[in-house]
Design a protein around this motif. Structure first.
Motif, short mmCIF file in Angstrom:
data_model
loop_
_atom_site.label_atom_id
_atom_site.label_comp_id
_atom_site.label_asym_id
_atom_site.label_seq_id
_atom_site.Cartn_x
_atom_site.Cartn_y
_atom_site.Cartn_z
N LEU A 33 -9.11 0.71 3.38
CA LEU A 33 -8.16 1.05 3.27
C LEU A 33 -6.63 0.46 3.62
O LEU A 33 -6.46 0.25 4.91
N ALA A 37 -1.92 2.92 2.67
CA ALA A 37 -2.07 3.36 1.63
C ALA A 37 -1.69 4.93 1.17
O ALA A 37 -1.40 5.14 0.60
N LEU A 38 -2.54 6.05 2.34
CA LEU A 38 -2.17 7.30 2.09
C LEU A 38 -0.78 7.86 3.18
O LEU A 38 -1.04 9.34 2.79
N THR A 78 -3.63 8.19 -6.36
CA THR A 78 -3.88 8.08 -5.48
C THR A 78 -4.17 7.02 -5.05
O THR A 78 -4.85 5.74 -4.23
N ALA A 82 -5.67 3.00 -4.33
CA ALA A 82 -5.53 2.02 -3.03
C ALA A 82 -6.77 1.89 -3.14
O ALA A 82 -7.36 1.09 -1.89
#
Length: 149
Positions: A33, A37-38, A78, A82
């Protein structure tokens, strides 16, 4: 190794707080990722609801459902965005996914009644992180810590 019923008794005696929310997509080899991304996703309350049983034959997985909430569904969207498309299992598709926390694996059908009696009322907890379970290796990898709300 404790019996599955002992695992249920141990669960019942724990503090009522979840330390991580496991994203159990059955995808082998999750791609890396992007570092952000998070990032910035806030932690959120979750409710562990009704017991669930998965599997067939003389053994089952005993789990507690996680009651879907807008925050949980948003987190799932989400994460899916991602990681991008991949070879996901059919039961993880939108509309088929069942958020849950596994309590015991390989539980004998003969032990179900005793185990279910130990489940108790709903558990109110807080999601604090996201992890990925790789079914090919049975490894759990952290993906993100959720920021305090």
């Amino acid at each position: 190794m404790p019996s599955p019923c002992a695992a249920c008794r141990a669960w019942r005696g724990t503090r009522r707080r979840a330390t991580a929310l496991t994203s159990r997509w059955s995808r082998v080899g999750l791609p890396p990722l992007a570092p952000d991304a998070l990032a910035g996703i806030p932690s959120f309350p979750i409710t562990l609801g009704a017991p669930l049983l998965f599997g067939s034959g003389d053994r089952r997985v005993l789990a507690r459902s996680i009651v879907p909430s807008p925050a949980l569904i948003g987190l799932r969207e989400t994460v899916l965005a991602a990681v991008g498309p991949g070879d996901d299992a059919p039961h993880t598709a939108p509309g088929e996914w069942m958020p849950h926390v596994a309590l015991a694996r390989r539980l004998r059908v003969a032990d179900l009644a005793e185990s279910l009696d130990l489940i108790g009322d709903d558990v109110h907890a807080h999601a604090r992180g996201v992890r990925h379970w790789d079914p090919a290796t049975a490894l759990v990898s952290p993906l993100a810590e959720l920021r305090p709300a």
